[in-house]
Design a protein around this motif. Sequence first.
Motif, PDB file in Angstrom:
ATOM      1  N   ALA A   1      14.462 -16.876  31.419  1.00 16.97           N
ATOM      2  CA  ALA A   1      15.790 -17.174  30.875  1.00 16.97           C
ATOM      3  C   ALA A   1      15.699 -17.578  29.412  1.00 16.97           C
ATOM      4  CB  ALA A   1      16.454 -18.277  31.697  1.00 16.97           C
ATOM      5  N   VAL A   2      14.739 -18.462  29.088  1.00 12.44           N
ATOM      6  CA  VAL A   2      14.606 -18.917  27.709  1.00 12.44           C
ATOM      7  C   VAL A   2      14.221 -17.750  26.797  1.00 12.44           C
ATOM      8  CG1 VAL A   2      13.331 -20.441  26.168  1.00 12.44           C
ATOM      9  CG2 VAL A   2      14.012 -21.251  28.418  1.00 12.44           C
ATOM     10  N   VAL A   3      13.251 -16.973  27.231  1.00 12.23           N
ATOM     11  CA  VAL A   3      12.791 -15.848  26.406  1.00 12.23           C
ATOM     12  C   VAL A   3      13.919 -14.833  26.205  1.00 12.23           C
ATOM     13  CG1 VAL A   3      11.164 -13.940  26.275  1.00 12.23           C
ATOM     14  CG2 VAL A   3      10.393 -16.156  27.107  1.00 12.23           C
ATOM     15  N   ALA A   4      14.617 -14.512  27.310  1.00 10.12           N
ATOM     16  CA  ALA A   4      15.712 -13.545  27.214  1.00 10.12           C
ATOM     17  C   ALA A   4      16.824 -14.073  26.308  1.00 10.12           C
ATOM     18  CB  ALA A   4      16.267 -13.230  28.597  1.00 10.12           C
ATOM     19  N   GLY A   5      17.084 -15.372  26.376  1.00 11.10           N
ATOM     20  CA  GLY A   5      18.105 -15.969  25.514  1.00 11.10           C
ATOM     21  C   GLY A   5      17.755 -15.802  24.050  1.00 11.10           C
ATOM     22  N   ILE A   6      16.502 -16.097  23.707  1.00  8.57           N
ATOM     23  CA  ILE A   6      16.077 -15.973  22.313  1.00  8.57           C
ATOM     24  C   ILE A   6      16.171 -14.510  21.871  1.00  8.57           C
ATOM     25  CG2 ILE A   6      14.102 -16.217  20.766  1.00  8.57           C
ATOM     26  CD1 ILE A   6      13.319 -18.707  22.432  1.00  8.57           C
ATOM     27  N   LEU A   7      15.725 -13.603  22.758  1.00  6.18           N
ATOM     28  CA  LEU A   7      15.809 -12.174  22.432  1.00  6.18           C
ATOM     29  C   LEU A   7      17.258 -11.751  22.169  1.00  6.18           C
ATOM     30  CD1 LEU A   7      13.356 -10.379  24.889  1.00  6.18           C
ATOM     31  CD2 LEU A   7      13.233 -10.503  22.399  1.00  6.18           C
ATOM     32  N   LEU A   8      18.151 -12.196  23.048  1.00  5.36           N
ATOM     33  CA  LEU A   8      19.554 -11.824  22.883  1.00  5.36           C
ATOM     34  C   LEU A   8      20.105 -12.341  21.554  1.00  5.36           C
ATOM     35  CD1 LEU A   8      21.362 -12.206  26.320  1.00  5.36           C
ATOM     36  CD2 LEU A   8      20.919 -10.138  25.012  1.00  5.36           C
ATOM     37  N   GLY A   9      19.731 -13.578  21.203  1.00  7.34           N
ATOM     38  CA  GLY A   9      20.182 -14.147  19.935  1.00  7.34           C
ATOM     39  C   GLY A   9      19.747 -13.277  18.764  1.00  7.34           C
ATOM     40  N   VAL A  10      18.497 -12.852  18.805  1.00 14.09           N
ATOM     41  CA  VAL A  10      17.972 -12.024  17.713  1.00 14.09           C
ATOM     42  C   VAL A  10      18.684 -10.668  17.683  1.00 14.09           C
ATOM     43  CG1 VAL A  10      15.920 -10.841  16.858  1.00 14.09           C
ATOM     44  CG2 VAL A  10      15.741 -13.173  17.714  1.00 14.09           C
TER      45      VAL A  10
END
Lengths: 294, 243, 292
Positions: free
Chosen positions: C242-251
């Motif tokens: 979830a954390v990794v996907a969140g950061i990816l989505l932000g980018v």
Amino acid sequence: MLSYLIAILIVTGIYALLTQALNFHYGFMGLINFGHVGFFAIGAYTSALLTLSGHSIALGFVAAIVLAALSACPLGLLALRLREDYLAIVTLGFAEIVRVVIVSEDWLTRGTQGLANVPRPFASLGASGQEIAYLGLVVACNVLAAALIARLAYSPFGRLIEAIRDDETAISTLGKYPAGAKLRVFMVGAGIAGLAGALYAHYITYVVPDQFVPLVTFYVWMAMILGGVGSLPGSFIGAAILVALLEGTRFIRDLLPGVMEIQMASVRIFLIGVGLVLFVLLRPQGVMGLRVRT
Amino acid sequence: MTLLRLTNVEAGYGDVNIVSGIDLDVSDDEIVTVAGTNGAGKSTIVKATMGLTPRCAGTMTFGGVDLRRRPAEDRIRLGLGYVPQIANVFMTLTILENLKVVECVSDFTARCAEMFDLFPILATRRHAKASALSGGERQQLAIARALMPRPKLIALDEPTAALSPALVAQVFDIITQLPKMGVAVLIVEQRARQSLAISDRGYILDSGRIVMNGKASDLLADARMAELYLGREDEPSVDTGTP
Amino acid sequence: MNGSLFYLNLVMNGLVQGLVIGLAALALTLVFAVARFPNAATGDLMTVGAYAGIGVQALNVRSVIVQGAAAILACSVLAIGQYWFVLRYLRGRGLVSLLLASIGLALATRGALSFFVGQDQYLFNTPIMRPYVIAGLRVQVVDLWLAVASLVCVTATFAMLFLTPVGRRMRAIADNAELARASGIRMQRVMIPLWAAVGAICGVAGMILGIKTVVLPEAGWHILLPAFAAMVLGGLGNPIGAVVAGILLGVVQELSTPFVGFTYKIALSFIVLAVILTVRPQGLFGSAEVVR
């Protein structure tokens, strides 16, 4: 007073149509659709845009139904492969995308300004005649939708639906492909919601993106719970109670002197939220409905 | 002395009763087998005892305490252990964590050492995830987990269902040792012959009702019952699990 | 400014945006794994956190740490309250009941909040500092501190999950709720710490959101949808994912802005979600390494 009553009945009828469609999705098929307002918006904008560019209202209505149903197709194909928890989230996102597209593509939709002067049918009947005729149209649409849903629900297709709801794996091993049936239910329901959108656009005579916020979806869920999940007559009762509650919050204004107009919006949202929580807590049979009975 | 006693118990899911009219008891230091065909409701009896069925009626006592007044999470505190048929360990936790997470274990270190003595294979892999274990090792962990709080009785739901014949013998061997440690055993089994062979008493379940009960040796000797429920002698009974 | 630097700066911005989405997705995922429903009240919980920080700032307390502590406290108390007075009674009633109740809680929270604070926007007065410039890449000092704060928050959450008895119980329930009950784990004792942790994460996320943008009653709600997307992408129930996907989505959101414009940012996370789910129905990280 009579015209107020007719107006209320028309709005109730539009909500009843939305509730029937959601009931078809969730109550009959167990599809957790949290993007109902998306189909409603597609229907409203489709018919408004077509009639504003000179096409007939009838064509607008048909196009609204078809486009809303078609928009459910890719969404359904994607979501129906996934677990049920995903569908709630994916549909919620879909409705927001629809709204964002409407806001952004202002060459087509005039963005946040919206579309005004959407034509109303039955103009030749005079002011009150027009209202009554429109109410007749809304009632007719509701009857047709109810007949369609009842027909589908009690046909061999309906028995398949029931079987899918009861035991999805058993049906798939029998060789009937439940995703196909699910997709059809999803599209039919979306089409009915699109019809509701067209009825709404031509009644209110203008459309703006703010009319199509996720809150509308939650309203319809409330109506469905109030009337009982999986119950077609319940869709009408639920929609009636919902509209009564929404209208009722207007009178709270009088009970709260010293509250500014802008704060009233907050009070309304607060009350709706509390209402939703209370319904879920106190009316479990409303949420579970048919799914428990089977 | 009677430890677990079910009187006229019915249990099931939704509107449906899977089992009804169940009278069953297990005494201290005893091994009791509930045998029956697939779908007879064997697992439902164990789940009802553990408080894990949505519907349950009748009288259930454990050591004289009314079980029905205790929620599932409190039954372990009375000394009731449970090894489910499938999903019987926490797959994403390590072996050590699987043992640590169990409540009401007094003196964890000593108890853990005892378990590692009993199941040496677990000791060598204590920091491995349970999902990395083989079927037999997982079954050992499941039994160890259930034994952690020193239960007076453990209920095993088809402990050999998915095991190869060699491992089946190993698991039954472990089970026979339990009464010596002061743990009574209630086994639900499809391999009824092997299970009854290590049991003191047995119950035969058919379509949700107990059709026969008695000493295990008598049940094994009963020709009619053998034909109906135990399979022929040369067959290792019906097996739904994959080896 | 040359092209690649422009995009690198967008990536930097996206990372900070992504931290907010990632934290929100972490809070969603904890609830989803243990209590089994998508908690629609998460976004509005974050909003409350941001306003709690603003409230402390209005008292002339300049310390961001104190403001953040107030945010964490307010959110934790509210989250525990939501559990204790509403969600507790819905245990075992299925996803739809819980989702609807959480939507109700979200609306009630937003309504009550906006009644008192109004629709005006508020700003955090973070001190303006000269950004670090590394080979042309501008790194805001505030962003660095926000990144550190998120990192601390994520680390603390994982420490709780993997190093403490209560975290072990949470993972056990997420893994196999029935076995957890049979192992004597009492739901109540896990749920209070769980909702406290969810509140704390939302408090931090709300503060970061407020510091990076403006504080409005709808601010958190707008993060909810990308956070849902991140939770699903992360493999539904996998906190690391979830954390990794969140950061990816932000980018991805930030990088796409020059092409699709600002308004499509929200839609974008769902398009990414749709594309990835078509290819991998189990999500990006939905494989063996899942905490459920």
